[in-house]
Design an enzyme around this catalytic site. Structure first.
Site, short mmCIF file in Angstrom:
data_model
loop_
_atom_site.label_atom_id
_atom_site.label_comp_id
_atom_site.label_asym_id
_atom_site.label_seq_id
_atom_site.Cartn_x
_atom_site.Cartn_y
_atom_site.Cartn_z
N HIS A 1 7.25 -40.38 1.79
CA HIS A 1 7.61 -39.64 2.92
C HIS A 1 5.96 -40.23 3.90
O HIS A 1 6.37 -40.34 5.33
CB HIS A 1 7.72 -38.44 3.02
CG HIS A 1 6.83 -37.62 1.88
ND1 HIS A 1 7.34 -37.75 0.45
CD2 HIS A 1 5.89 -36.85 1.95
CE1 HIS A 1 6.55 -37.05 -0.11
NE2 HIS A 1 5.71 -36.47 0.68
N VAL B 1 -8.61 -41.38 -23.63
CA VAL B 1 -8.10 -42.13 -24.33
C VAL B 1 -8.82 -43.38 -24.70
O VAL B 1 -9.25 -44.03 -23.66
CB VAL B 1 -6.59 -42.69 -23.76
CG1 VAL B 1 -5.98 -43.92 -24.60
CG2 VAL B 1 -5.67 -41.74 -23.75
N GLY C 1 -2.51 -43.78 -12.42
CA GLY C 1 -2.59 -44.00 -11.11
C GLY C 1 -2.00 -45.25 -10.55
O GLY C 1 -1.67 -46.23 -11.46
N TYR D 1 1.66 -36.28 -11.52
CA TYR D 1 3.18 -36.11 -11.05
C TYR D 1 4.08 -36.96 -11.88
O TYR D 1 5.26 -36.67 -12.53
CB TYR D 1 3.58 -35.82 -9.74
CG TYR D 1 3.90 -36.91 -8.97
CD1 TYR D 1 5.04 -37.53 -8.69
CD2 TYR D 1 2.91 -37.61 -8.22
CE1 TYR D 1 5.12 -38.49 -8.01
CE2 TYR D 1 2.94 -38.67 -7.56
CZ TYR D 1 3.84 -39.10 -7.38
OH TYR D 1 4.45 -40.31 -6.78
N LEU E 1 15.93 -54.66 -1.29
CA LEU E 1 14.86 -53.94 -0.33
C LEU E 1 14.53 -52.48 -1.03
O LEU E 1 15.17 -52.12 -2.08
CB LEU E 1 15.62 -53.70 1.15
CG LEU E 1 15.55 -55.36 1.79
CD1 LEU E 1 16.57 -55.02 2.85
CD2 LEU E 1 14.01 -55.63 2.14
N CYS F 1 9.87 -47.44 -4.17
CA CYS F 1 10.41 -46.13 -4.08
C CYS F 1 12.21 -46.33 -4.72
O CYS F 1 12.29 -45.53 -5.53
CB CYS F 1 10.53 -45.65 -2.54
SG CYS F 1 11.62 -44.18 -2.18
N ALA G 1 -1.72 -36.75 -16.77
CA ALA G 1 -0.84 -35.70 -16.35
C ALA G 1 -0.65 -35.46 -14.99
O ALA G 1 -0.66 -34.33 -14.47
CB ALA G 1 -1.54 -34.26 -16.93
N HIS H 1 20.84 -14.22 3.41
CA HIS H 1 20.59 -13.40 2.25
C HIS H 1 22.26 -13.79 1.41
O HIS H 1 23.23 -13.77 1.99
CB HIS H 1 20.48 -11.88 2.34
CG HIS H 1 20.63 -11.04 1.03
ND1 HIS H 1 19.66 -11.06 0.11
CD2 HIS H 1 21.95 -10.51 0.64
CE1 HIS H 1 20.25 -10.30 -1.09
NE2 HIS H 1 21.43 -9.89 -0.56
N ASP I 1 0.89 -47.21 1.25
CA ASP I 1 0.33 -46.95 -0.03
C ASP I 1 -0.90 -47.87 0.03
O ASP I 1 -1.83 -47.77 -0.60
CB ASP I 1 1.13 -47.31 -1.37
CG ASP I 1 1.97 -46.21 -2.03
OD1 ASP I 1 2.09 -45.04 -1.10
OD2 ASP I 1 2.73 -46.27 -3.03
P1 FAD Z 1 6.31 -50.11 -1.91
O1 FAD Z 1 7.31 -49.06 -2.04
O2 FAD Z 1 5.51 -50.17 -3.04
O3 FAD Z 1 6.79 -51.26 -1.26
C1 FAD Z 1 6.02 -52.70 -1.29
C2 FAD Z 1 6.93 -53.56 -1.35
O4 FAD Z 1 5.98 -54.88 -0.94
C3 FAD Z 1 7.44 -54.06 -2.73
O5 FAD Z 1 8.82 -54.08 -2.67
C4 FAD Z 1 6.57 -55.33 -2.96
O6 FAD Z 1 7.61 -56.28 -3.55
C5 FAD Z 1 6.45 -55.93 -1.57
N1 FAD Z 1 5.27 -56.98 -1.56
C6 FAD Z 1 4.06 -56.63 -2.28
N2 FAD Z 1 3.21 -57.81 -1.80
C7 FAD Z 1 4.05 -58.80 -1.28
C8 FAD Z 1 3.80 -60.06 -0.98
N3 FAD Z 1 2.76 -60.48 -0.75
N4 FAD Z 1 5.01 -60.58 -0.09
C9 FAD Z 1 5.88 -60.16 -0.10
N5 FAD Z 1 6.36 -58.78 -0.35
C10 FAD Z 1 5.41 -58.21 -1.00
N6 FAD Z 1 6.92 -40.86 -3.81
C11 FAD Z 1 7.56 -39.63 -3.30
O7 FAD Z 1 7.24 -39.59 -1.91
N7 FAD Z 1 8.43 -38.94 -3.85
C12 FAD Z 1 8.84 -39.40 -5.11
O8 FAD Z 1 9.55 -38.79 -5.74
C13 FAD Z 1 8.14 -40.34 -5.81
N8 FAD Z 1 8.32 -40.86 -7.10
C14 FAD Z 1 7.58 -41.81 -7.63
C15 FAD Z 1 8.16 -42.35 -8.91
C16 FAD Z 1 7.69 -43.27 -9.55
C17 FAD Z 1 7.87 -43.69 -10.89
C18 FAD Z 1 6.64 -44.14 -8.72
C19 FAD Z 1 6.04 -45.34 -9.38
C20 FAD Z 1 6.31 -43.96 -7.62
C21 FAD Z 1 6.81 -42.54 -6.82
N9 FAD Z 1 6.57 -42.33 -5.47
C22 FAD Z 1 7.02 -41.36 -5.16
C23 FAD Z 1 5.63 -43.12 -4.84
C24 FAD Z 1 6.39 -44.17 -3.76
O9 FAD Z 1 7.18 -44.80 -4.41
C25 FAD Z 1 5.47 -45.03 -3.13
O10 FAD Z 1 4.43 -43.86 -2.29
C26 FAD Z 1 6.17 -45.78 -1.64
O11 FAD Z 1 7.09 -46.61 -2.54
C27 FAD Z 1 5.02 -46.56 -1.15
O12 FAD Z 1 5.74 -47.05 -0.09
P2 FAD Z 1 5.34 -48.53 0.61
O13 FAD Z 1 6.17 -49.14 1.22
O14 FAD Z 1 3.89 -48.34 1.17
O15 FAD Z 1 5.14 -49.49 -0.87
#
Ligand code: FAD
Length: 469
Positions: free
Chosen positions: A325, A240, A275, A186, A40, A44, A184, A448, A316
């Protein structure tokens, strides 16, 4: 035929999905949460926020120990060696500790966890087409929280070996001699600094003439100078064109965005960090007629419901910043609204943080946005060079910038470059959530010596009243 029925089925076990499942259970719903991953926590916990922060921390410690910076404090270290395998193992242990923590929370909250790929075959019906829990499940409501996946550029194929996404960059087996980061933003800068600190030569190619698109320009420019000092090389305003992988590495052909003049850059590893896109593959949305935005996100109303009754979406996969968050806030609000409560997310107050050294934290509007909107504003800036805690700990890089409405003094934005800027920003977030003025922050007694005193001083500086500068 349906095998089990729930009040709510959540598809996706990331920050949006697992938080929604837990909150729904707290509110008395029977809940199932489906994820195709074995663990799970989604992007993230598995391949995003957490492993990147574990490597940022470990690489920062390595750089600090090996740079000789501690000698001035009387800490002598005779020989520092990198054990990359151990560093990766430590990162993996941190990840597995946290992902199993979510599994524990699911048990505690009596959430049914299902593993497999989910497709919505009709409103209220979800089919798991693979995995150990294969079958058909029904629910009064379905919440899509399937997150996002990395994108690439046309003609550039990510093989996760030499041409990698962030997922591959988090798991390199040996130290590359040279890494080129494409993009470039985050994620690219965080991963670039990890490998740079460990000894890799890092070059960043960005199409725009600036780094950190969307963030305050003054902050982005100062930060670029800091990263350059740390050894990163930037090719801004550069497109690129292609990336060719061979046995010896990768050759990128890049072109000046204005003149079109081309050059080749060779490296061992190219990180494509341009992205992420919403993950909606095989969910069955087209057949159901679920409306999408022109950017491929699931369109939802103020209650997070799609145009199909009973199907909701958060995180997302819907519009808004792709941040964990924000995804969690969406999730709590959506589920509370389902339960008849007043869930709400203030999208103007979602902090953006870059976890480099120093960190960048940004909240509310930028100076560029204020200028474009023609808003009359005041600005207070305070440098950490004049903060006593920063002096005592050697973290004098950076500053706090507070932007306030010229007439009402209401704080409109805050941008920080600092050691732990990501922690400092939250006092301003709380203040802004209550509609605070810069005067409110300036008149709040701050401990402080703390780095937070720079926030207070920046608030004082809005009206030219900073004490320590
Ligand atoms: P996700 O975390 O992408 O979870 C979606 C889940 O759905 C996945 O586990 C996937 O397997 C599952 N899934 C998809 N389709 C199906 C399906 N059809 N059936 C069953 N399961 C499915 N955000 C921050 O706020 N702070 C950070 O420091 C940060 N650092 C990051 C660093 C990196 C390298 C990356 C790649 C991302 C980072 N992020 C960060 C972004 C953050 O990870 C995402 O915004 C966040 O995980 C989104 O949460 P979510 O639950 O919407 O989707």
């Amino acid at each position: 035929m349906s095998e089990a029925s729930f009040d709510l089925i959540v598809i996706g076990g990331g920050p949006a999905g697992y938080v929604a499942a837990i909150r729904a259970s707290q509110l008395g719903m029977t809940v199932a949460c489906i994820d195709k991953r074995d663990t799970l926590g989604g992007t993230c916990l598995n391949v995003g926020c957490i492993p990147s922060k574990a490597l940022l921390n470990a690489s920062e410690k390595f750089a600090e120990a090996s740079s000789g910076a501690l000698e001035g404090l009387g800490v002598k270290i005779s020989s520092v060696k990198l054990d990359l395998d151990a560093m990766m193992e430590s990162k993996d242990n941190i990840v597995s500790g946290l992902t199993s923590g979510i599994a524990h929370l699911f048990k505690k909250n009596k959430i049914t966890r299902l593993t497999g790929s989910a497709t919505i075959t009709a409103p209220g019906t979800v089919e798991l087409t693979d995995g150990p829990d294969k079958g058909v499940f029904s629910a009064e409501r379905i919440l899509i929280a399937t997150g996002s996946v990395p994108t690439s550029l046309p003609g550039i194929e990510i093989d996760e070996k030499k041409i990698v996404s962030s997922t591959g960059a988090l798991a390199l087996e040996k130290l590359p001699k040279k890494l080129v980061v494409i993009g470039a933003g985050y994620i690219g800068l965080e991963m670039g600094t990890v490998w740079s600190r460990l000894g890799t030569e890092v070059e960043v190619v960005e199409y725009l003439p600036r780094i950190l698109p969307g963030m305050d320009l003054e902050v982005a420019n100062k930060f670029k100078a800091m990263l350059t000092k740390q050894g990163l090389k930037f090719h801004l305003g550069t497109a690129v064109k292609s990336a060719k992988s061979s046995r010896s590495g990768v050759t990128l052909t890049v072109a000046d965005a204005k003149t079109g003049e081309e050059q080749d850059i060779s490296c061992d590893i190219a990180l494509v960090s341009v992205g992420r896109k919403p993950n909606t593959d095989n969910l069955g949305l087209e057949a159901l007629g679920v409306e999408m935005t022109d950017r491929g996100q699931i369109a939802v109303d103020a209650d997070f419901e799609t145009n199909i009754e009973g199907i909701f979406a958060v995180g997302d996969v819907i519009p808004g910043p792709m941040l964990a968050h924000k995804a969690e806030e969406d999730a709590v609000a959506a589920v509370e609204i389902m339960a008849g409560q007043a869930g709400h997310v203030d999208y103007d107050l979602v902090p953006g943080i870059v976890y480099t050294a120093p960190e960048i934290a940004t909240l509310g509007v930028t100076e560029e946005m204020l200028k474009e909107a023609g808003t009359d504003y005041k600005k207070g800036v305070f440098p950490f060079l004049a903060n006593s805690r920063a002096k005592a700990t050697g973290h004098t890089e950076g500053f706090v910038k507070i932007l306030a409405d010229a007439k009402t003094d209401k704080v409109l934005g805050c941008h920080i470059i600092a050691h732990e800027a990501g922690t400092l920003i939250h006092e301003v977030a709380t203040a802004m959530a209550f509609g605070a003025s810069s005067e409110d922050i300036a008149r709040t007694c701050h401990g402080h010596p703390t780095m937070n005193e720079a926030v207070k001083e920046a608030a004082l500086a809005v009206d030219g009243r900073a004490i320590h500068i």
